[in-house]
Design a protein around this motif. Structure first.
Motif, PDB file in Angstrom:
ATOM      1  N   ARG A   7      51.115 -21.135  49.350  1.00 33.79           N
ATOM      2  CA  ARG A   7      50.310 -20.174  48.694  1.00 33.79           C
ATOM      3  C   ARG A   7      50.839 -18.992  48.984  1.00 33.79           C
ATOM      4  NH1 ARG A   7      44.291 -21.863  49.479  1.00 33.79           N
ATOM      5  NH2 ARG A   7      44.029 -20.369  47.557  1.00 33.79           N
ATOM      6  N   HIS A   8      50.639 -17.921  47.999  1.00 38.36           N
ATOM      7  CA  HIS A   8      50.855 -16.688  48.032  1.00 38.36           C
ATOM      8  C   HIS A   8      49.929 -15.862  48.732  1.00 38.36           C
ATOM      9  CE1 HIS A   8      52.007 -12.476  46.913  1.00 38.36           C
ATOM     10  NE2 HIS A   8      53.430 -12.903  46.806  1.00 38.36           N
ATOM     11  N   PHE A   9      50.216 -14.947  49.291  1.00 39.56           N
ATOM     12  CA  PHE A   9      49.040 -14.066  50.057  1.00 39.56           C
ATOM     13  C   PHE A   9      47.952 -13.960  49.081  1.00 39.56           C
ATOM     14  CE2 PHE A   9      47.164  -9.897  51.118  1.00 39.56           C
ATOM     15  CZ  PHE A   9      46.587 -10.090  52.597  1.00 39.56           C
ATOM     16  N   TYR A  10      48.207 -13.217  47.816  1.00 42.64           N
ATOM     17  CA  TYR A  10      47.073 -12.709  46.856  1.00 42.64           C
ATOM     18  C   TYR A  10      46.545 -14.037  46.389  1.00 42.64           C
ATOM     19  CZ  TYR A  10      49.568  -8.479  47.318  1.00 42.64           C
ATOM     20  OH  TYR A  10      50.177  -7.271  47.891  1.00 42.64           O
ATOM     21  N   VAL A  24      45.951  -6.775  60.777  1.00 42.30           N
ATOM     22  CA  VAL A  24      47.185  -5.850  60.457  1.00 42.30           C
ATOM     23  C   VAL A  24      46.994  -4.722  59.723  1.00 42.30           C
ATOM     24  CG1 VAL A  24      48.786  -8.208  60.627  1.00 42.30           C
ATOM     25  CG2 VAL A  24      47.926  -7.178  58.125  1.00 42.30           C
ATOM     26  N   GLY A  25      45.571  -4.342  59.070  1.00 46.62           N
ATOM     27  CA  GLY A  25      45.424  -3.197  58.184  1.00 46.62           C
ATOM     28  C   GLY A  25      45.800  -3.499  56.888  1.00 46.62           C
ATOM     29  N   PRO A  26      45.530  -2.712  55.952  1.00 50.47           N
ATOM     30  CA  PRO A  26      45.798  -2.515  54.574  1.00 50.47           C
ATOM     31  C   PRO A  26      47.177  -3.131  54.171  1.00 50.47           C
ATOM     32  CG  PRO A  26      44.888  -0.553  55.015  1.00 50.47           C
ATOM     33  CD  PRO A  26      45.499  -1.183  56.164  1.00 50.47           C
ATOM     34  N   VAL A  27      47.097  -4.263  53.322  1.00 46.40           N
ATOM     35  CA  VAL A  27      48.526  -4.728  52.742  1.00 46.40           C
ATOM     36  C   VAL A  27      48.751  -4.042  51.389  1.00 46.40           C
ATOM     37  CG1 VAL A  27      49.505  -7.000  51.879  1.00 46.40           C
ATOM     38  CG2 VAL A  27      48.091  -7.234  54.031  1.00 46.40           C
ATOM     39  N   HIS A  28      50.017  -3.616  51.257  1.00 47.58           N
ATOM     40  CA  HIS A  28      50.287  -2.961  50.204  1.00 47.58           C
ATOM     41  C   HIS A  28      51.088  -4.092  49.243  1.00 47.58           C
ATOM     42  CE1 HIS A  28      48.860   0.640  52.250  1.00 47.58           C
ATOM     43  NE2 HIS A  28      49.732   0.367  53.400  1.00 47.58           N
ATOM     44  N   ALA A  29      51.647  -4.732  49.849  1.00 47.26           N
ATOM     45  CA  ALA A  29      52.592  -5.754  49.082  1.00 47.26           C
ATOM     46  C   ALA A  29      52.782  -6.874  49.841  1.00 47.26           C
ATOM     47  CB  ALA A  29      53.786  -5.179  48.523  1.00 47.26           C
ATOM     48  N   ALA A  30      53.204  -8.169  49.323  1.00 47.09           N
ATOM     49  CA  ALA A  30      53.689  -9.128  50.172  1.00 47.09           C
ATOM     50  C   ALA A  30      54.904  -9.967  49.335  1.00 47.09           C
ATOM     51  CB  ALA A  30      52.537  -9.995  50.350  1.00 47.09           C
ATOM     52  N   ILE A  41      50.934 -21.026  54.041  1.00 48.85           N
ATOM     53  CA  ILE A  41      51.207 -19.620  53.810  1.00 48.85           C
ATOM     54  C   ILE A  41      52.251 -19.254  54.792  1.00 48.85           C
ATOM     55  CG2 ILE A  41      49.086 -18.912  55.150  1.00 48.85           C
ATOM     56  CD1 ILE A  41      49.226 -16.396  53.314  1.00 48.85           C
ATOM     57  N   ALA A  42      53.256 -18.434  54.516  1.00 46.30           N
ATOM     58  CA  ALA A  42      54.235 -18.006  55.257  1.00 46.30           C
ATOM     59  C   ALA A  42      54.713 -16.871  54.273  1.00 46.30           C
ATOM     60  CB  ALA A  42      55.312 -18.948  55.628  1.00 46.30           C
ATOM     61  N   THR A  43      54.318 -15.646  54.758  1.00 46.32           N
ATOM     62  CA  THR A  43      54.313 -14.242  54.094  1.00 46.32           C
ATOM     63  C   THR A  43      54.660 -13.350  55.002  1.00 46.32           C
ATOM     64  OG1 THR A  43      53.551 -12.844  52.234  1.00 46.32           O
ATOM     65  CG2 THR A  43      51.803 -13.959  54.220  1.00 46.32           C
ATOM     66  N   PHE A  44      55.233 -12.363  54.557  1.00 50.80           N
ATOM     67  CA  PHE A  44      55.564 -10.918  54.854  1.00 50.80           C
ATOM     68  C   PHE A  44      54.727  -9.727  54.396  1.00 50.80           C
ATOM     69  CE2 PHE A  44      59.278 -13.548  55.825  1.00 50.80           C
ATOM     70  CZ  PHE A  44      59.650 -13.375  57.130  1.00 50.80           C
ATOM     71  N   VAL A  54      53.040 -13.629  58.588  1.00 50.24           N
ATOM     72  CA  VAL A  54      51.777 -14.403  58.806  1.00 50.24           C
ATOM     73  C   VAL A  54      52.156 -15.657  58.311  1.00 50.24           C
ATOM     74  CG1 VAL A  54      49.337 -14.325  58.021  1.00 50.24           C
ATOM     75  CG2 VAL A  54      50.560 -12.008  58.428  1.00 50.24           C
ATOM     76  N   LYS A  55      51.599 -16.667  58.985  1.00 52.93           N
ATOM     77  CA  LYS A  55      51.745 -17.996  58.557  1.00 52.93           C
ATOM     78  C   LYS A  55      50.549 -18.836  58.959  1.00 52.93           C
ATOM     79  CE  LYS A  55      54.152 -20.655  62.337  1.00 52.93           C
ATOM     80  NZ  LYS A  55      55.440 -21.454  62.592  1.00 52.93           N
ATOM     81  N   GLY A  56      50.093 -19.903  58.431  1.00 55.57           N
ATOM     82  CA  GLY A  56      49.239 -20.731  58.730  1.00 55.57           C
ATOM     83  C   GLY A  56      48.769 -21.882  57.484  1.00 55.57           C
ATOM     84  N   ILE A  57      47.983 -22.668  58.173  1.00 54.05           N
ATOM     85  CA  ILE A  57      47.560 -23.835  57.224  1.00 54.05           C
ATOM     86  C   ILE A  57      46.030 -24.042  57.471  1.00 54.05           C
ATOM     87  CG2 ILE A  57      49.866 -25.142  57.803  1.00 54.05           C
ATOM     88  CD1 ILE A  57      48.547 -26.643  59.968  1.00 54.05           C
ATOM     89  N   PRO A  58      45.654 -24.768  56.440  1.00 57.95           N
ATOM     90  CA  PRO A  58      44.253 -25.245  56.661  1.00 57.95           C
ATOM     91  C   PRO A  58      43.887 -25.737  57.934  1.00 57.95           C
ATOM     92  CG  PRO A  58      45.276 -26.015  54.530  1.00 57.95           C
ATOM     93  CD  PRO A  58      46.213 -25.703  55.202  1.00 57.95           C
ATOM     94  N   THR A  59      42.573 -25.411  58.395  1.00 59.54           N
ATOM     95  CA  THR A  59      41.944 -25.660  59.615  1.00 59.54           C
ATOM     96  C   THR A  59      41.899 -27.243  59.602  1.00 59.54           C
ATOM     97  OG1 THR A  59      39.774 -25.410  59.031  1.00 59.54           O
ATOM     98  CG2 THR A  59      41.082 -23.421  60.252  1.00 59.54           C
ATOM     99  N   ASP A  60      41.528 -28.036  58.729  1.00 66.08           N
ATOM    100  CA  ASP A  60      41.582 -29.381  58.764  1.00 66.08           C
ATOM    101  C   ASP A  60      43.012 -30.265  58.546  1.00 66.08           C
ATOM    102  OD1 ASP A  60      41.937 -28.626  56.075  1.00 66.08           O
ATOM    103  OD2 ASP A  60      39.958 -30.061  55.237  1.00 66.08           O
ATOM    104  N   HIS A  61      44.128 -29.410  58.679  1.00 66.60           N
ATOM    105  CA  HIS A  61      45.186 -30.006  58.232  1.00 66.60           C
ATOM    106  C   HIS A  61      45.664 -30.848  59.617  1.00 66.60           C
ATOM    107  CE1 HIS A  61      49.502 -30.851  57.681  1.00 66.60           C
ATOM    108  NE2 HIS A  61      49.382 -30.756  56.241  1.00 66.60           N
ATOM    109  N   PRO A  62      46.224 -31.834  59.570  1.00 70.14           N
ATOM    110  CA  PRO A  62      46.803 -32.583  60.812  1.00 70.14           C
ATOM    111  C   PRO A  62      47.548 -31.765  61.881  1.00 70.14           C
ATOM    112  CG  PRO A  62      47.015 -34.178  58.985  1.00 70.14           C
ATOM    113  CD  PRO A  62      46.639 -32.866  58.413  1.00 70.14           C
ATOM    114  N   GLN A  63      48.373 -30.948  61.237  1.00 70.15           N
ATOM    115  CA  GLN A  63      49.166 -30.003  62.045  1.00 70.15           C
ATOM    116  C   GLN A  63      48.573 -28.637  62.596  1.00 70.15           C
ATOM    117  OE1 GLN A  63      52.522 -29.290  59.523  1.00 70.15           O
ATOM    118  NE2 GLN A  63      53.561 -31.338  59.863  1.00 70.15           N
ATOM    119  N   ALA A  64      47.347 -28.661  62.172  1.00 71.59           N
ATOM    120  CA  ALA A  64      46.496 -27.433  62.749  1.00 71.59           C
ATOM    121  C   ALA A  64      46.543 -27.224  64.212  1.00 71.59           C
ATOM    122  CB  ALA A  64      45.144 -27.289  62.134  1.00 71.59           C
TER     123      ALA A  64
END
Length: 72
Positions: A7-10, A24-30, A41-44, A54-64
């Motif tokens: 998924r995209h940051f937005y 990280v503070g305000p995000v101006h673009a990603a 999510i894997a975004t800059f 920044v990267k992450g997955i849902p907390t209920d995902h098997p790889q969490a």
């Protein structure tokens, strides 16, 4: 290995975006990361202090648990 739809940051829920900006503070673009398969999510985000990764997955995902270990 199970694939995760990236998924995209937005496209993240407001609570998730707020958690990120709280760190990280305000995000101006990603931009999405071009590589990698395991994170929902894997975004800059561009911040006042430059880009961060920044990267992450849902907390209920098997790889969490693996991502929690990586964060530690």
């Amino acid at each position: 290995m199970s694939m995760i739809r990236r998924r995209h940051f937005y496209d993240l829920p407001a609570e998730a975006r707020q958690a990120i900006t709280g760190k990280v503070g305000p995000v101006h673009a990603a931009r999405a990361a071009d590589e990698g398969l395991n994170s929902g999510i894997a975004t800059f985000p561009d911040t006042d202090h430059g880009p961060v990764f920044v990267k992450g997955i849902p907390t209920d995902h098997p790889q969490a648990p693996a991502q929690r270990r990586e964060a530690v």
